[in-house]
Design a protein around this motif. Structure first.
Motif, PDB file in Angstrom:
ATOM      1  N   GLY A 208      49.571  38.899   2.217  1.00  0.00           N
ATOM      2  CA  GLY A 208      48.400  38.015   2.201  1.00  0.00           C
ATOM      3  C   GLY A 208      47.596  38.182   0.926  1.00  0.00           C
ATOM      4  O   GLY A 208      47.128  37.197   0.327  1.00  0.00           O
ATOM      5  N   ALA A 209      47.437  39.428   0.489  1.00  0.00           N
ATOM      6  CA  ALA A 209      46.639  39.676  -0.711  1.00  0.00           C
ATOM      7  C   ALA A 209      47.389  39.257  -1.970  1.00  0.00           C
ATOM      8  O   ALA A 209      46.840  38.576  -2.839  1.00  0.00           O
ATOM      9  CB  ALA A 209      46.270  41.169  -0.774  1.00  0.00           C
ATOM     10  N   VAL A 210      48.660  39.648  -2.054  1.00  0.00           N
ATOM     11  CA  VAL A 210      49.414  39.465  -3.300  1.00  0.00           C
ATOM     12  C   VAL A 210      49.968  38.046  -3.411  1.00  0.00           C
ATOM     13  O   VAL A 210      49.808  37.384  -4.435  1.00  0.00           O
ATOM     14  CB  VAL A 210      50.539  40.521  -3.396  1.00  0.00           C
ATOM     15  CG1 VAL A 210      51.502  40.200  -4.529  1.00  0.00           C
ATOM     16  CG2 VAL A 210      49.923  41.906  -3.575  1.00  0.00           C
ATOM     17  N   GLN A 211      50.624  37.582  -2.344  1.00  0.00           N
ATOM     18  CA  GLN A 211      51.221  36.245  -2.410  1.00  0.00           C
ATOM     19  C   GLN A 211      50.200  35.161  -2.065  1.00  0.00           C
ATOM     20  O   GLN A 211      50.282  34.045  -2.575  1.00  0.00           O
ATOM     21  CB  GLN A 211      52.412  36.148  -1.471  1.00  0.00           C
ATOM     22  CG  GLN A 211      53.510  37.151  -1.818  1.00  0.00           C
ATOM     23  CD  GLN A 211      54.853  36.765  -1.222  1.00  0.00           C
ATOM     24  OE1 GLN A 211      54.975  35.738  -0.564  1.00  0.00           O
ATOM     25  NE2 GLN A 211      55.856  37.582  -1.473  1.00  0.00           N
ATOM     26  N   GLY A 212      49.263  35.514  -1.181  1.00  0.00           N
ATOM     27  CA  GLY A 212      48.258  34.531  -0.795  1.00  0.00           C
ATOM     28  C   GLY A 212      47.144  34.440  -1.818  1.00  0.00           C
ATOM     29  O   GLY A 212      47.073  33.496  -2.592  1.00  0.00           O
TER      30      GLY A 212
ATOM     31  N   HIS B  27      44.053  32.380  -5.786  1.00  0.00           N
ATOM     32  CA  HIS B  27      43.145  31.702  -4.831  1.00  0.00           C
ATOM     33  C   HIS B  27      42.255  32.777  -4.228  1.00  0.00           C
ATOM     34  O   HIS B  27      42.377  33.078  -3.043  1.00  0.00           O
ATOM     35  CB  HIS B  27      43.928  31.044  -3.701  1.00  0.00           C
ATOM     36  CG  HIS B  27      44.975  30.085  -4.139  1.00  0.00           C
ATOM     37  ND1 HIS B  27      44.685  28.810  -4.578  1.00  0.00           N
ATOM     38  CD2 HIS B  27      46.329  30.200  -4.202  1.00  0.00           C
ATOM     39  CE1 HIS B  27      45.816  28.178  -4.882  1.00  0.00           C
ATOM     40  NE2 HIS B  27      46.830  29.009  -4.672  1.00  0.00           N
ATOM     41  N   LEU B  28      41.427  33.390  -5.018  1.00  0.00           N
ATOM     42  CA  LEU B  28      40.635  34.519  -4.510  1.00  0.00           C
ATOM     43  C   LEU B  28      39.599  34.069  -3.491  1.00  0.00           C
ATOM     44  O   LEU B  28      38.922  33.066  -3.698  1.00  0.00           O
ATOM     45  CB  LEU B  28      39.936  35.239  -5.673  1.00  0.00           C
ATOM     46  CG  LEU B  28      40.543  36.588  -6.050  1.00  0.00           C
ATOM     47  CD1 LEU B  28      42.020  36.477  -6.326  1.00  0.00           C
ATOM     48  CD2 LEU B  28      39.789  37.215  -7.202  1.00  0.00           C
ATOM     49  N   PRO B  29      39.463  34.806  -2.408  1.00  0.00           N
ATOM     50  CA  PRO B  29      38.386  34.473  -1.456  1.00  0.00           C
ATOM     51  C   PRO B  29      37.037  34.663  -2.135  1.00  0.00           C
ATOM     52  O   PRO B  29      36.911  35.482  -3.061  1.00  0.00           O
ATOM     53  CB  PRO B  29      38.561  35.490  -0.337  1.00  0.00           C
ATOM     54  CG  PRO B  29      39.761  36.282  -0.647  1.00  0.00           C
ATOM     55  CD  PRO B  29      40.207  35.997  -2.019  1.00  0.00           C
TER      56      PRO B  29
ATOM     57  N   ILE C 175      40.863  41.331  -7.752  1.00  0.00           N
ATOM     58  CA  ILE C 175      42.004  42.030  -7.159  1.00  0.00           C
ATOM     59  C   ILE C 175      42.862  42.525  -8.321  1.00  0.00           C
ATOM     60  O   ILE C 175      43.014  41.822  -9.336  1.00  0.00           O
ATOM     61  CB  ILE C 175      42.820  41.111  -6.226  1.00  0.00           C
ATOM     62  CG1 ILE C 175      44.035  41.876  -5.642  1.00  0.00           C
ATOM     63  CG2 ILE C 175      43.303  39.846  -6.945  1.00  0.00           C
ATOM     64  CD1 ILE C 175      44.770  41.101  -4.553  1.00  0.00           C
ATOM     65  N   SER C 176      43.349  43.733  -8.212  1.00  0.00           N
ATOM     66  CA  SER C 176      44.273  44.199  -9.245  1.00  0.00           C
ATOM     67  C   SER C 176      45.343  45.052  -8.589  1.00  0.00           C
ATOM     68  O   SER C 176      45.076  45.746  -7.603  1.00  0.00           O
ATOM     69  CB  SER C 176      43.536  44.969 -10.335  1.00  0.00           C
ATOM     70  OG  SER C 176      42.929  46.108  -9.783  1.00  0.00           O
ATOM     71  N   PHE C 177      46.534  44.936  -9.109  1.00  0.00           N
ATOM     72  CA  PHE C 177      47.635  45.722  -8.536  1.00  0.00           C
ATOM     73  C   PHE C 177      48.776  45.775  -9.554  1.00  0.00           C
ATOM     74  O   PHE C 177      48.913  44.901 -10.420  1.00  0.00           O
ATOM     75  CB  PHE C 177      48.106  45.116  -7.215  1.00  0.00           C
ATOM     76  CG  PHE C 177      48.522  43.685  -7.289  1.00  0.00           C
ATOM     77  CD1 PHE C 177      49.833  43.326  -7.606  1.00  0.00           C
ATOM     78  CD2 PHE C 177      47.595  42.672  -7.037  1.00  0.00           C
ATOM     79  CE1 PHE C 177      50.215  41.989  -7.659  1.00  0.00           C
ATOM     80  CE2 PHE C 177      47.972  41.332  -7.105  1.00  0.00           C
ATOM     81  CZ  PHE C 177      49.279  40.984  -7.409  1.00  0.00           C
ATOM     82  N   PRO C 178      49.598  46.806  -9.414  1.00  0.00           N
ATOM     83  CA  PRO C 178      50.784  46.901 -10.249  1.00  0.00           C
ATOM     84  C   PRO C 178      51.955  46.220  -9.551  1.00  0.00           C
ATOM     85  O   PRO C 178      51.959  46.102  -8.332  1.00  0.00           O
ATOM     86  CB  PRO C 178      51.028  48.413 -10.325  1.00  0.00           C
ATOM     87  CG  PRO C 178      50.502  48.917  -9.006  1.00  0.00           C
ATOM     88  CD  PRO C 178      49.440  47.979  -8.538  1.00  0.00           C
ATOM     89  N   PHE C 179      52.899  45.756 -10.323  1.00  0.00           N
ATOM     90  CA  PHE C 179      54.163  45.340  -9.726  1.00  0.00           C
ATOM     91  C   PHE C 179      55.267  45.467 -10.768  1.00  0.00           C
ATOM     92  O   PHE C 179      54.994  45.660 -11.965  1.00  0.00           O
ATOM     93  CB  PHE C 179      54.089  43.926  -9.132  1.00  0.00           C
ATOM     94  CG  PHE C 179      53.909  42.823 -10.121  1.00  0.00           C
ATOM     95  CD1 PHE C 179      52.642  42.395 -10.508  1.00  0.00           C
ATOM     96  CD2 PHE C 179      55.018  42.177 -10.687  1.00  0.00           C
ATOM     97  CE1 PHE C 179      52.478  41.354 -11.424  1.00  0.00           C
ATOM     98  CE2 PHE C 179      54.864  41.138 -11.595  1.00  0.00           C
ATOM     99  CZ  PHE C 179      53.589  40.718 -11.975  1.00  0.00           C
ATOM    100  N   VAL C 180      56.482  45.409 -10.282  1.00  0.00           N
ATOM    101  CA  VAL C 180      57.597  45.437 -11.214  1.00  0.00           C
ATOM    102  C   VAL C 180      58.347  44.122 -11.099  1.00  0.00           C
ATOM    103  O   VAL C 180      58.415  43.514 -10.024  1.00  0.00           O
ATOM    104  CB  VAL C 180      58.561  46.619 -10.929  1.00  0.00           C
ATOM    105  CG1 VAL C 180      57.919  47.940 -11.301  1.00  0.00           C
ATOM    106  CG2 VAL C 180      59.026  46.635  -9.485  1.00  0.00           C
ATOM    107  N   TRP C 181      58.881  43.659 -12.203  1.00  0.00           N
ATOM    108  CA  TRP C 181      59.611  42.390 -12.201  1.00  0.00           C
ATOM    109  C   TRP C 181      60.688  42.480 -13.271  1.00  0.00           C
ATOM    110  O   TRP C 181      60.401  42.632 -14.435  1.00  0.00           O
ATOM    111  CB  TRP C 181      58.669  41.221 -12.471  1.00  0.00           C
ATOM    112  CG  TRP C 181      59.402  39.911 -12.524  1.00  0.00           C
ATOM    113  CD1 TRP C 181      59.686  39.172 -13.639  1.00  0.00           C
ATOM    114  CD2 TRP C 181      59.968  39.200 -11.422  1.00  0.00           C
ATOM    115  NE1 TRP C 181      60.384  38.050 -13.313  1.00  0.00           N
ATOM    116  CE2 TRP C 181      60.578  38.028 -11.943  1.00  0.00           C
ATOM    117  CE3 TRP C 181      60.024  39.433 -10.045  1.00  0.00           C
ATOM    118  CZ2 TRP C 181      61.235  37.105 -11.126  1.00  0.00           C
ATOM    119  CZ3 TRP C 181      60.664  38.505  -9.242  1.00  0.00           C
ATOM    120  CH2 TRP C 181      61.256  37.353  -9.777  1.00  0.00           C
TER     121      TRP C 181
END
Lengths: 743, 743
Positions: free
Chosen positions: A657-661, A677-679, A685-691
Motif C-alpha cells: 500500500g505504501a510503496v505501490q499505492g 499519490h501521497l496521502p 515517504i522514503s525507502f530503499p529498493f533494488v532494481w
C-alpha cells in the motif's frame, strides 16, 4: 534512518494474552516463538514452530506445523508465592518489542499476595545471526525483604497442537550437571528435532534436575538479599534433522559455544543482522499520524521474522511462524502479497520462494494429472512435500453432521497463474537468466500447460469453467475475470520466455487467440464472471461493520451468498492491481466504485489492495482510509483477531500500500514506473529498493521526487521516461496515470 | 450408623491443587473424575478416566489409562472479569466432599478485581446408580450489582496424558440446538468413547455453539439482577464401545432421560446406592482422635469409587481412577490389599477381581512360556489384555543416558502366589464351589505349575533363585522368604483344591517336600533371603524422616542399596501377615523388631501391615502409631504425595489395620478368628461383615465383644471355638494369640 518504533503492550490483560503473544512473537524465519509469558496462563496458547517442520498427527488430521517442546516457560516461586500476574497486584508493567533488534523486554513490579514487592525483568530474542539460537533472561529483585526464589524450567514436551501429538521423546539428558538436552522424533519417524538448554545462574543457586512425563526440568533455588538481583540466563539451541550437520552432539557443541558468549554479546550479534535488514528495507514516512510509521515497522518486523531465508525448501506460512492458524500452510498469499517486498529489498529471497514451488513441481504435476489436466496444478495449501494439504472435507457441520467438500483445492486455480506472474516479476526485477533457464521457464511452461488443458471450447471460444476466484464467496463460476486474465498472462509469459515445441506453441497461440477475456462494458465495468451482474444485491452495511468475522455466514448459507452480489474481496479490483498496464484510471475507478459497496472485506487481503487501486485512481483520501484500516487487521482493537497468528499477507500488503499505492512505484511490462499519490497526512515517504542490480533510495514529498541510485536506473516518472545516473530530483506534476494498454 | 464424616478443603491454595484434585476425586468404579475446579489452573492436572479404557499412544510408550475429553471445565466471565481464584480476593471459601452421597460441593464468595462480589456455588457427582452419568451444577449470584455472566463449556478433547494423544475425533455434533455430542476413537481403532452433554440454563440465557480444534463449546450469556441467581446444570453421559448397547444414539437417549430427572433427583438416586454401601461396609470407631473415623470413611469412600464392580474384565488400578500414576495399571496390590475388604463386605466383587485374572490367563501363560516356565506367570503390571505392561526399560537415566531394565517384570514373581492366596481366601469366605470349579481351580493349578517349573534343585533341595520380594530395594536374591513361603502355600492350595493328573501330583508333592522354607533361627528370626543377614547396615534415620520419597536413592545407587540391609518394606513382616497361622506371637514380635529399624517404609504398602503385626504382637501403642501414620499417606500434610492419584492399596490397608489389626478379625485355614487388640484411644469399633453367607455385625470395646449374625456363625474368639446363633456378647479376656502351627 530515524529511530525505529517499537510495539508496546499498554498493560497486562488476561483478555489479550493471545493477541500480544502473536503480535510480539519472535522469529528469524527458521524458528518462530509466540510471545507467551514465562509464567503460564491457561488462556494463553504457547507455541514455538520451526519452518517446514510439519507432521500429520493421525490419518484423519491435516499436516500441520508442529508445536515444539517449550523451553521458554518458567515456574517461578517467590517466598513460596507462585508468580502469576492474575494474583496479587501489578505495581507497574511495561512490555515492549524492539523492532530494531528483535528483543522483547518486560519490566514489572509485582506486589505478591504476601504483601511484598518484587521487580521482575524478562528479556528474550531469537537470534537473527544464528537461527537455532534462543536466548532469554530473567532478573528478580526483592524490593522489600530478602527472598527465596525458586525457578523451574527446562524442556517441556507435553506441548501439543490442541491435543494432537506429533513428537515421540527419544531421549532426555543432563550433561555435566548443567546442559539439558531433549531429542524428539515425529511419530512418522521422518524427522527429528533436538533441543539443548543451559541456565546460567548466580553461583549461590542450588540446582537439581528431573525428567518425568515428557518434561525435563531444572529446579533452581536461591536466597536473595533485599535489593539484590537473582538472574537466570537461559540459552537454548534448537535444530532439526533437515539441518546440515545435524546431530545431538553438534547441538550441544553449538549451545556451549553460545553460552560462552553470553546474552549481551549474542544480542549484539543478532542486532547487527537486524540493522542491515532495516537499512536495506525500511520504509520511512513523515505523517501526521504516528501509527503509520509504526504499522510499517510492525509489518517489516514480521516480514523478516516469518521468512525462511535459510532454505528454498520452505516458504512463508499464512500465519508466518506465529501461530497454528491455517496449520502453517502456504497459499497464493506468498507469491502475490509477500514476494514483491522481497523482490525489491532482497531479491534472492524472492528466488528462494519461487524455488520452493519449483522443488514441489512433482506434486503439482501429480495433482494436475489426478484432476485430468496437464502441466502443473499447484496445491491450494502447501506444506513440505508439495502435495495438496487442503483437507478434502471441511470441519463437520455440528448441526447437520455433514462435512462439505472444501472447494478451494478443487477449483481455486488462479494460484497457478499467480505463481507464473511472480516468476515474471522476479525476472523483470533481476534479469536473472540462470534462474529462468534452470527453474523459471519450467514453472512458466508447466503452469501454461495446465491452463491450456483446463480451457473448454464453447462456440469456438475458449472458456474457463467452474472456478473460484480470490473472492471465495462466489464459487464454481465460469470465466472469472481474475482467473481468465491471469491465465492469459500466464500462457503469454510462457510463450515469451519458453522454448516451446511447435505443437505446444500452436496450442498456446490458439489459447491466447481464443480465450475469452471479459471486456469492459459501456460503464467501463468488467463483470466478475458470466453471471455476476444478473445476481441480486442486498444491503451489506451490517456485515461491513463486522469485517473479517464472516458474520454473513451466520445469516445466509454459503449457497445463498453464492447467488448474490456479495464479495469477500473484489476480484476485478484485484485484477486491475495485478496487471495495471491493461486498464485506464477510469476503469480502475469505475470498477472500484461498483465492486467496493458489494465487498464485505472479510478477507484480510482485501483492504490494502483497494487502497492501492484507490491511490492509483487518484482517490487519496479513500486510499489512505483503506490503507489505515488494512494496518489495523492485526494491530486493531479486536482482542482476538490474531489469536492464532498474524495475517502474514496483510503485513506484505501494508508495504504494498505504501510503496505501490502511495509512492506509486510499480512495474509494468518490465519498466519501473513512479506515479506518487501521497496521502494528505504524509509529508514524505522514503525507502530503499533494488532494481536490476541498482540499489536505489527514493524519497518523495507532495512536491518533490528524489532518487539516489548506485547504478544508472531507467524509470518512467509520471509518464516521462527518465534515466537516473546517480542522483535525481524532480518536482511532482501529478500528470502520470496508468495507460490502459491493450493486451 | 453415626453420621458420615466428610473431607473438607480448609482453603484454596495454588500449592495443593493436585493434592485435593486427587483426595476429592469422584468415582463410581466405571468412571473416575479428578476434583479439578470448574475454572482451569495451569498447575492443576485435569483428568477423567474410564476403567479398562487403556491405549498406547506410540510404540515407544506404555499402555495407559486414557485421559478422556473434559466435560467439567467452565470458562466463566463475570462482568468481563475472567473468574479465577488467583485474582481478586476470596471472601469465603468452603469445599467439601460428602462421603455419604459422593457429592462435591464448593461454596465461595469472590471479590473480583472490579470490586464486585459474586457468590459462586458448585456441585457435582458421578452417579453411583447410573455409572455413565456425571452431573454438575453452578449457581452464580451477583451480590453488589446486576451482572453479565458468560460461561463457556462443552466437550474438550484437547486433553492428553502429558502430551500423549490417545483419541481421534470422529464427530462432534449439536442436536436440537441443545445436546452436545462428541465421538472419539482410540488411535489404534480398537475402542470408542462417546460423550453427550446438556446444559440446562435459565430461559433468558442466550446460547451459541462452536466446534474448533478438538473443542465443542457452548457459550451461555445472561444478565442477572443483583441478588438473583444464574444457574447452569450440566448433565453428561459418557459411554465406551465396550458397554452393552453402546451407540451414539443410545448415549443421547440416556442423556435425555437423565435430563428429564434433573440434578436433585439424580443425586437422590445415586445417594441411595451410597447409603446401601455404607450400611454394608462402614467401620465405626469411637476414638479420642476424630481423624481415625475420618481416615476410615475416606478409605471406604475411595474403595467404592475405585472399584469397577460393573465388570469382571476390569480390576483396580494402583491409583484407582484418580490419576495417571502407574499408568492406571493393576498390581498385586489388588489381591493382597484391596480384595480382603471386598471379600468381607461384598464377596461378589472379590470374585470379579479374581475373574479378571482368570480372563487374562492366556497372557500369563504366554509370559510364563516366553520366560521358559510352565503354567501362568501373571504380568507384574496388568491392563486390559493381561499382557505384561511393565515397560521393558525404566525411564532414561538423565545423567548417563542409559536405561535400566525394569526388574519387577523379570523377577517380582510373588504376585503369582498372591493371586493363589486370594483365590483360597475367596473360597474360605464364600464356599463358592461354582467359582472354584469354573475358574478358581484353574488359577490355582496354573500358578502352581509355574512355581514347580521355576524351582531349581541345589544339593537335593528346591530353591527359588533370582527373585524380588515385595521389598524392591533388594533385587535378584535367592530364596526370598516371602516368595518361598507363598509359593509353597500356592502349590499346597493347588493340591488341596485341584484335580491333578498323577504326574503333576507327584511333582507338586515333591515340590512341597523339597522346597526350602527359610526357618527361624535361635532368635526366632527368619532371614529375608539367603544373604540378607550377611549384609552391612547403615543408620536410616535420615531417610525414615522422608518416608515415601525414595530419598535414599539420591545418596546411594540401587546397586549399593541392594548390598545393604535396607528395606523399602519388610518381606518377613509381610509374610507373617499373609500366613498368620504359621507363626507364633514371639516370632511376629522378633521379626518386627529386627526388620523395622532396617525398613524405610518408602512403600505405601508398608506401614499399615506393620501396624497389623504390631497389634497381633500385643504392641498396641506401636500398632496405633503405625496405623495412624498409614492413614496419613494420602491425608497427611505433604502437598504433593498424591498429586498423580491416591494410593489405592493404602486405603485398603487402613481397613485392614482396623479390622484385621485392632479388631483382630482374621481367617486362618478356613476358620474365622477374633483376637481384639483395641488401641487405648479407641472406646469401640463396630463394623458389618459377611462370612459364608452370614451377615454379621461386630462391635468391640476393650471389655466386650458383641456379635449379631443373620445365620449361625462359627468363630474362634480369643482361642475359644464359639458358635453364634444370632446374638452373642462376651467379655474380652486378652488370652487369644496366634498359634504358630506347622506347615
Amino acid at each position: 534512518m530515524s529511530t525505529l518504533t517499537s510495539l508496546k503492550e499498554p498493560q497486562f490483560s488476561p483478555h489479550t494474552l493471545n493477541k500480544f503473544a502473536t503480535l510480539m512473537a519472535a522469529g528469524n524465519g527458521y524458528l518462530g516463538l509466540r510471545a507467551c509469558h514465562e509464567e503460564a496462563y491457561t488462556d494463553q496458547t504457547r507455541g514455538m514452530y520451526l519452518a517446514g517442520f510439519y507432521h500429520r498427527a493421525t490419518p484423519s488430521e491435516t499436516t500441520e506445523l508442529v508445536n515444539l517442546p517449550d523451553v521458554l516457560q518458567m515456574r517461578i516461586e517467590l517466598d513460596g508465592e507462585i508468580f502469576t500476574l492474575l494474583s496479587g497486584s501489578i505495581v507497574d508493567y511495561r512490555r515492549e518489542l524492539n523492532y530494531a533488534n528483535g528483543e522483547l523486554v518486560r519490566r514489572l513490579t509485582w506486589l505478591a499476595p504476601n504483601g511484598k514487592r518484587y521487580q521482575i525483568n524478562c528479556q528474550r530474542f531469537l537470534s537473527a545471526a544464528q537461527h537455532s539460537l534462543l536466548c532469554s533472561r530473567i532478573a528478580i529483585t526483592p524490593l522489600d525483604d530478602s527472598a527465596s526464589v525458586t525457578i523451574s524450567t527446562g524442556i517441556d514436551a507435553t506441548q501439543t497442537n490442541s491435543g494432537r501429538q506429533h513428537l515421540d521423546e527419544i531421549s532426555v539428558r543432563v550433561f555435566e550437571q548443567r546442559y539439558l538436552q531433549g531429542c524428539y522424533r515425529t511419530l512418522d519417524g521422518e524427522n527429528e528435532v533436538t533441543i539443548a538448554s543451559f541456565c546460567a545462574v548466580s553461583p549461590e543457586t542450588s540446582n537439581s534436575f528431573f525428567a518425568k512425563n515428557r518434561r525435563l526440568t531444572q529446579h533452581c533455588s536461591a536466597s536473595i538479599a533485599k535489593g539484590k538481583t537473582f538472574q537466570l540466563e537461559k540459552t537454548s539451541w534448537i535444530s532439526c534433522s533437515r539441518d546440515e550437520g545435524y546431530g545431538a552432539e553438534s547441538v550441544l557443541e553449538n549451545l556451549i559455544n553460545c553460552v560462552k558468549s553470553g546474552y549481551d554479546n549474542l544480542l549484539a550479534e543478532s542486532a547487527s543482522v537486524w540493522r542491515n535488514y532495516w537499512q536495506r528495507s525500511r520504509v520511512e514516512v513523515i505523517s501526521e499520524h504516528s501509527q503509520d510509521q509504526h504499522a510499517l515497522d510492525f509489518a517489516l518486523y514480521h516480514l523478516f521474522a516469518m521468512t525462511p531465508a535459510h532454505s528454498e525448501r520452505c516458504s512463508i506460512a499464512a500465519k508466518g511462524l506465529t501461530g497454528e492458524g491455517y496449520k502453517g500452510h502456504i497459499f497464493w498469499d506468498t507469491e502475490v502479497f509477500l514476494l514483491p517486498f522481497h523482490l525489491m529489498t532482497q531479491p534472492e529471497i524472492a528466488r528462494q520462494l519461487l524455488s520452493y514451488r519449483w522443488h514441489n513441481l512433482a506434486g503439482a504435476q501429480a495433482k494436475a494429472q489426478k484432476n485430468g489436466y496437464q502441466g502443473a496444478l499447484f496445491p491450494w495449501e502447501s506444506a513440505w512435500s508439495g502435495e495438496e494439504e487442503t483437507p478434502e472435507f471441511a470441519a463437520i457441520n455440528i448441526r447437520t453432521g455433514l462435512r462439505q467438500k472444501v472447494a478451494s483445492a478443487l477449483a481455486e486455480h488462479h494460484l497457478v497463474a499467480d505463481i507464473a506472474w511472480a516468476v515474471d516479476a522476479y525476472y523483470q526485477a533481476t534479469l536473472d537468466e540462470t534462474f529462468m533457464r534452470e527453474r523459471g521457464v519450467t514453472l512458466l511452461l508447466e503452469t501454461a500447460r495446465f491452463w491450456i488443458s483446463r480451457a473448454v471450447e464453447v462456440n469456438g471460444r475458449l472458456e474457463l469453467h467452474d472456478v473460484i476466484g480470490p473472492d471465495e464467496y462466489t464459487e464454481h463460476v465460469n470465466n472469472n475475470a481474475y482467473t481468465n486474465y491471469l491465465a492469459y498472462h500466464n500462457v503469454k509469459l510462457a510463450l515469451k520466455y519458453g522454448c516451446f515445441d511447435a505443437e505446444l506453441k500452436n496450442l498456446a497461440e490458439d489459447f491466447l487467440t481464443r480465450l475469452w477475456l471479459p471486456a469492459s462494458d459501456d460503464n467501463q465495468l468488467i463483470e466478475q464472471d458470466d453471471t455476476f451482474f444478473s445476481k441480486p444485491t442486498i444491503d451489506l452495511a451490517k456485515y461491513k461493520t463486522q469485517q473479517g468475522t464472516q458474520a454473513i455466514l451466520l445469516d445466509y448459507s454459503r449457497a445463498e451468498v453464492n447467488e448474490m452480489q456479495i464479495l469477500k474481496q473484489a476480484d476485478v479490483v484485484m485484477l486491475t492491481y495485478m496487471l495495471p498496464w491493461l486498464f485506464t484510471q477510469q476503469q480502475l475507478a469505475a470498477n472500484l466504485d461498483y465492486y467496493e459497496p458489494r465487498t464485505i472485506h472479510d478477507s484480510s487481503l482485501s483492504k490494502a489492495i483497494h487502497g492501492v487501486i484507490a491511490a492509483r485512481s487518484g482517490r487519496l483520501a479513500q486510499a489512505y482510509q483503506f490503507w489505515q484500516q488494512a494496518c489495523l487487521i492485526d494491530l486493531g482493537d479486536d482482542p482476538h483477531s490474531c489469536d492464532d497468528g498474524i495475517h502474514a499477507a496483510a503485513t506484505g500488503a501494508i508495504w504494498l500500500g505504501a510503496v505501490q499505492g502511495f509512492a506509486g512505484l510499480t512495474v509494468e511490462r518490465g519498466e519501473l514506473h513512479l506515479n506518487p499519490h501521497l496521502p494528505q497526512a504524509w509529508r514524505s515517504i522514503s525507502f530503499p529498493f533494488v532494481w536490476q542490480g541498482a540499489q536505489v533510495q527514493l524519497r518523495l514529498t507532495s512536491q518533490q521526487i528524489s532518487i539516489i541510485t548506485t547504478k544508472p536506473l531507467r524509470i518512467v516518472i509520471e509518464g516521462v521516461e527518465t534515466e537516473v545516473l546517480h542522483e535525481f530530483v524532480t518536482p511532482v506534476t501529478g500528470s502520470g496515470t496508468t495507460k490502459g494498454e491493450c493486451l
